[in-house]
Scaffold this motif. Structure first.
Motif, PDB file in Angstrom:
ATOM      1  N   ALA A  57       0.498  -1.375   0.252  1.00 53.34           N
ATOM      2  CA  ALA A  57       0.117   0.031  -0.206  1.00 53.34           C
ATOM      3  C   ALA A  57       0.861   1.443  -0.422  1.00 53.34           C
ATOM      4  N   GLY A  58       2.518   1.328   0.573  1.00 52.56           N
ATOM      5  CA  GLY A  58       3.051   2.489   0.071  1.00 52.56           C
ATOM      6  C   GLY A  58       3.092   3.074   1.741  1.00 52.56           C
ATOM      7  N   LYS A  59       3.444   1.709   3.475  1.00 52.80           N
ATOM      8  CA  LYS A  59       3.612   2.386   4.422  1.00 52.80           C
ATOM      9  C   LYS A  59       4.848   2.321   4.283  1.00 52.80           C
ATOM     10  N   SER A  60       5.626   1.795   4.559  1.00 57.06           N
ATOM     11  CA  SER A  60       6.936   1.486   4.792  1.00 57.06           C
ATOM     12  C   SER A  60       7.770   2.797   4.361  1.00 57.06           C
ATOM     13  N   THR A  61       7.171   2.926   2.712  1.00 58.00           N
ATOM     14  CA  THR A  61       7.836   4.445   1.750  1.00 58.00           C
ATOM     15  C   THR A  61       7.611   5.334   2.421  1.00 58.00           C
ATOM     16  N   THR A  62       6.471   5.267   3.146  1.00 59.68           N
ATOM     17  CA  THR A  62       6.023   6.534   3.602  1.00 59.68           C
ATOM     18  C   THR A  62       7.205   7.086   4.900  1.00 59.68           C
ATOM     19  N   LEU A  63       7.335   6.221   5.467  1.00 56.69           N
ATOM     20  CA  LEU A  63       8.235   6.506   6.532  1.00 56.69           C
ATOM     21  C   LEU A  63       9.907   6.062   6.198  1.00 56.69           C
ATOM     22  N   LYS A  64       9.540   6.181   5.043  1.00 61.56           N
ATOM     23  CA  LYS A  64      11.317   6.384   4.167  1.00 61.56           C
ATOM     24  C   LYS A  64      11.403   7.408   3.670  1.00 61.56           C
ATOM     25  N   ALA A  65      10.101   8.216   3.400  1.00 57.42           N
ATOM     26  CA  ALA A  65      10.137   9.296   2.874  1.00 57.42           C
ATOM     27  C   ALA A  65      10.628  10.512   3.461  1.00 57.42           C
ATOM     28  N   VAL A  66       9.900   9.792   5.103  1.00 61.38           N
ATOM     29  CA  VAL A  66       9.824  11.369   6.776  1.00 61.38           C
ATOM     30  C   VAL A  66      10.797  10.869   7.346  1.00 61.38           C
ATOM     31  N   SER A  67      11.968   9.201   6.958  1.00 61.79           N
ATOM     32  CA  SER A  67      13.238   9.888   7.144  1.00 61.79           C
ATOM     33  C   SER A  67      14.613   9.495   6.774  1.00 61.79           C
ATOM     34  N   GLY A  68      13.905   9.878   5.443  1.00 60.47           N
ATOM     35  CA  GLY A  68      15.093  11.055   4.359  1.00 60.47           C
ATOM     36  C   GLY A  68      15.361   9.276   3.600  1.00 60.47           C
ATOM     37  N   LEU A  69      15.167   8.283   3.554  1.00 60.40           N
ATOM     38  CA  LEU A  69      16.004   7.103   3.295  1.00 60.40           C
ATOM     39  C   LEU A  69      15.108   6.422   1.893  1.00 60.40           C
ATOM     40  N   LEU A  70      14.437   7.506   1.500  1.00 61.35           N
ATOM     41  CA  LEU A  70      14.814   6.823  -0.131  1.00 61.35           C
ATOM     42  C   LEU A  70      15.729   6.468  -0.427  1.00 61.35           C
TER      43      LEU A  70
END
Length: 278
Positions: A57-70
């Motif tokens: 769904a994109g949940k982990s991607t959301t956290l990576k975006a907030v954390s700067g890990l993308l």
């Protein structure tokens, strides 16, 4: 063992300041794969917010975006903004975000298996030169089992103990916002109950703001103030934990509380078509 038998918490007050404010972000991988499609959510200070959704769904991607890990996975925020404590951090590097007060427990725990429990905690406070006695006392007071295991090599801990250690290590950075990616993953039901009890207690006793990403919607809503449901990169519904727990579609698709007698394939197909948010 910590008891987590509680009712969903009250909703954030209208106008309650958002510590984290995600404003219409789009995330793209490899310059072509659009994963998040205008996602917006707010995490009020001192509250627990749950982001729920199925795999992909994109949940982990959301956290990576907030954390700067993308960038580690060839991803980027292509539109929108991420505001933390009133500052636009969309283009901050990960270390700067940690210094600003963001701390992430990644999916799968990722403890340093060759280090002891205590050495893992020291590593969590690396940006603060290893932390001080007060930091260790805080972690060991919330996770007394870790105090007993402080000299044990982390690779020999159980899954539940490693999850406690991962959370404790994140706390060593003295975060204002703790983000948890699937803390229940791979744990037995009783351990899941225990871990969510610790999360609830951290929020209630210290005022720590928490954003938890979960597939176990029932447990997450038990400790959350507010919840969002993410599907196909979009927020499709949000509300207080109580509201989501009573929503008929949430019950059917996330809480497993639908009509047990519905066995006819045509009826199931029709019901899924009426899913209001798609």
């Amino acid at each position: 063992m910590t008891d987590v038998s509680l009712h969903p918490a009250e909703a954030p007050r209208q106008g309650s300041p958002a510590l984290l404010d995600i404003r219409g972000i789009e995330v793209i991988y490899d310059e072509v794969i659009l994963v998040l499609r205008g996602l917006s959510l707010a995490v009020p200070e001192g509250k627990v917010v749950a982001l729920l959704g199925s795999n992909g769904a994109g949940k982990s991607t959301t956290l990576k975006a907030v954390s700067g890990l993308l960038s580690t996975e060839r991803g980027e925020v292509s539109d929108g903004s991420i505001v933390f404590d009133g500052k636009n951090i969309t283009h901050f590097d990960p270390a700067r975000r940690v210094r600003a007060g963001l701390s992430l427990c990644m999916e799968g725990r990722h403890v340093f298996e060759h280090l002891t429990v205590h050495e893992n905690l020291v590593a969590g406070a690396y940006g603060r030169r290893g932390g001080n006695a007060e930091d260790f006392d805080l972690v060991y007071s919330f996770f007394p089992k870790l105090a007993d295991l402080r000299t044990r090599v982390a690779g020999y801990l159980s899954g539940g103990e490693q999850q406690m250690l991962a959370i404790g290590r994140a706390l060593m950075a003295r975060p204002r916002l703790l983000m948890l990616d699937e803390p229940s993953l791979g744990l037995a039901p009783l351990l899941v109950q225990e871990i969510f009890g610790y999360i609830r207690n951290l929020n209630q006793e210290t005022g720590l703001t928490v954003l938890v990403i979960e597939q176990n919607a029932r447990r997450a809503l038990e400790i959350a103030d507010h919840g969002y449901i993410l599907e196909q990169g979009r927020i499709v519904i949000d509300g207080t934990a109580a509201e989501l727990s009573e929503n008929p579609d949430v019950k059917e698709f996330y809480l497993g509380m639908g009509d047990a007698g519905r066995k006819n394939y045509r009826d199931v197909k029709h019901y899924r078509r009426r899913k209001r948010w798609l």
